[in-house]
Design a protein around this motif. Structure first.
Motif, mmCIF file in Angstrom:
data_model
loop_
_atom_site.group_PDB
_atom_site.id
_atom_site.type_symbol
_atom_site.label_atom_id
_atom_site.label_comp_id
_atom_site.label_asym_id
_atom_site.label_seq_id
_atom_site.Cartn_x
_atom_site.Cartn_y
_atom_site.Cartn_z
ATOM 1 N N VAL A 153 68.385 -58.600 76.356
ATOM 2 C CA VAL A 153 69.854 -58.352 76.352
ATOM 3 C C VAL A 153 70.625 -59.394 75.508
ATOM 4 C CG1 VAL A 153 71.627 -57.863 78.213
ATOM 5 C CG2 VAL A 153 69.263 -56.758 78.382
ATOM 6 N N GLU A 173 70.727 -58.289 72.212
ATOM 7 C CA GLU A 173 71.641 -57.276 72.000
ATOM 8 C C GLU A 173 73.103 -57.566 71.954
ATOM 9 O OE1 GLU A 173 72.229 -52.988 74.529
ATOM 10 O OE2 GLU A 173 70.877 -54.320 75.292
ATOM 11 N N ARG A 174 73.509 -58.672 72.970
ATOM 12 C CA ARG A 174 74.761 -59.034 72.867
ATOM 13 C C ARG A 174 75.096 -59.651 71.764
ATOM 14 N NH1 ARG A 174 77.979 -60.358 77.221
ATOM 15 N NH2 ARG A 174 76.094 -60.211 78.732
ATOM 16 N N TRP A 222 71.822 -53.725 67.144
ATOM 17 C CA TRP A 222 72.183 -53.312 68.383
ATOM 18 C C TRP A 222 71.699 -51.983 68.678
ATOM 19 C CZ3 TRP A 222 75.408 -49.286 69.930
ATOM 20 C CH2 TRP A 222 75.862 -49.209 71.237
ATOM 21 N N SER A 240 69.378 -51.649 72.069
ATOM 22 C CA SER A 240 69.588 -50.669 73.242
ATOM 23 C C SER A 240 68.818 -49.795 73.599
ATOM 24 C CB SER A 240 71.263 -50.239 73.017
ATOM 25 O OG SER A 240 71.208 -49.239 71.757
ATOM 26 N N PHE A 271 65.454 -51.424 74.971
ATOM 27 C CA PHE A 271 65.360 -51.801 76.404
ATOM 28 C C PHE A 271 65.124 -50.895 77.186
ATOM 29 C CE2 PHE A 271 67.662 -51.806 80.322
ATOM 30 C CZ PHE A 271 67.787 -53.122 80.777
ATOM 31 N N SER A 317 75.393 -50.014 76.367
ATOM 32 C CA SER A 317 75.826 -51.538 76.008
ATOM 33 C C SER A 317 74.935 -52.729 76.741
ATOM 34 C CB SER A 317 77.332 -51.702 76.602
ATOM 35 O OG SER A 317 77.495 -51.764 78.026
ATOM 36 N N PHE A 318 74.932 -53.850 76.245
ATOM 37 C CA PHE A 318 74.528 -55.057 76.935
ATOM 38 C C PHE A 318 74.952 -55.185 78.282
ATOM 39 C CE2 PHE A 318 77.480 -56.380 73.781
ATOM 40 C CZ PHE A 318 78.322 -57.186 74.697
ATOM 41 N N HIS A 345 73.148 -52.688 80.794
ATOM 42 C CA HIS A 345 71.648 -53.183 80.888
ATOM 43 C C HIS A 345 71.638 -54.489 81.663
ATOM 44 C CE1 HIS A 345 70.471 -51.065 76.761
ATOM 45 N NE2 HIS A 345 70.745 -50.477 77.684
ATOM 46 N N GLU A 346 72.328 -55.629 81.715
ATOM 47 C CA GLU A 346 72.380 -56.657 82.370
ATOM 48 C C GLU A 346 72.749 -56.217 83.827
ATOM 49 O OE1 GLU A 346 73.288 -61.178 81.205
ATOM 50 O OE2 GLU A 346 75.229 -60.029 81.078
#
Length: 252
Positions: A138, A141-142, A153, A157, A160, A200-201, A204-205
């Motif tokens: 992640v 990814e960010r 990205w 994504s 993940f 988006s990250f 996911h976070e």
């Protein structure tokens, strides 16, 4: 048999075929023409540089990679097993282009499978350690987003979700998820800036945060919202003719 059950059966059959495939028939030698062709085509599809329904002509690929037809056919078969390419009798190979209905059915199936994955992971006593590699993913990814590296990205994504499935330890589930993630990623609009959109990250976070707390219900709720937003962005595309040489073989 209902449409959903047929989809599950089809994906499971494809995953079993992938799981039982002879590894000697798949790109294995790092740096080989076969390996490079597979990964270049795979990356170009995932990064939306090769649009859906693009025809992958054997003759063109033989010329681009200076290789034999049987090598091209092995790579196309591998890509088809991964859900990236559709092989049509007497017509050839095309970048997969699921219908809108099929895409939404696949997202519905992903909801069920990813819910099960999260339930299993949240129950692990060492879940924080288990998901640590995903924290790093992640973060990458960010970084890709902040540095405007859109191809990376998009790839991260999507990966993940496959990485989450890998933590479950179920090889068949991983193969099913890989195929579903690949095909649904093809359908997500490629023209939108990521920002706060689905995949988006940030989302996911938030899912990882819930897992770390051992809260399966919260993780599942966040994943359901996340995948629902992805499904809402499905946009079929009809690119027409496309020149493979404009994308592939540049590292030759």
């Amino acid at each position: 048999m209902s449409k959903s059950l047929k989809l599950i059966a089809g994906v499971a059959d494809a995953a079993l075929t992938e799981q039982k495939s002879d590894k000697s028939e798949r790109p294995a030698r790092k740096g080989s023409v076969e390996d490079r062709m597979y990964h270049e085509i795979y990356d170009a599809i995932m990064e939306h540089r090769l649009p859906p329904r693009t025809k992958l002509t054997e003759h063109s690929l033989c010329e681009i990679y200076a290789t034999a037809r049987h090598t091209v056919r092995k790579v196309l078969s591998h890509l088809a097993a991964d859900g990236m390419v559709d092989l049509e009798p007497n017509r050839g190979a095309f970048i997969a282009s699921p219908s809108t209905d099929e895409a939404h059915d696949m997202f519905e199936l992903r909801q069920m499978l990813e819910r099960a994955v999260l339930d299993k992971l949240a129950a692990m006593p060492d879940v924080k350690t288990v998901i640590a590699p995903l924290r790093k993913m992640v973060a990458s990814e960010r970084k890709a987003f902040l540095t405007h590296d859109r191809p990376t990205w998009i790839r991260l994504s999507a990966e993940f979700h496959t990485a989450l499935a890998e933590l479950s330890g179920n090889a068949l589930l991983v193969n099913m998820m890989r195929r579903l993630v690949s095909r649904t990623t093809l359908m997500i609009a490629s023209v939108e800036a990521p920002g706060n959109n689905a995949c988006s990250f940030d989302e996911h976070e938030e899912i990882l945060d819930a897992l770390e707390q051992g809260d399966a219900a919260l993780a599942q709720s966040r994943m359901a919202h996340h995948l629902g937003a992805c499904a809402d962005r499905v946009q079929p595309d009809d690119p027409g003719a496309f020149d493979l040489r404009s994308v592939l073989g540049r590292s030759t």
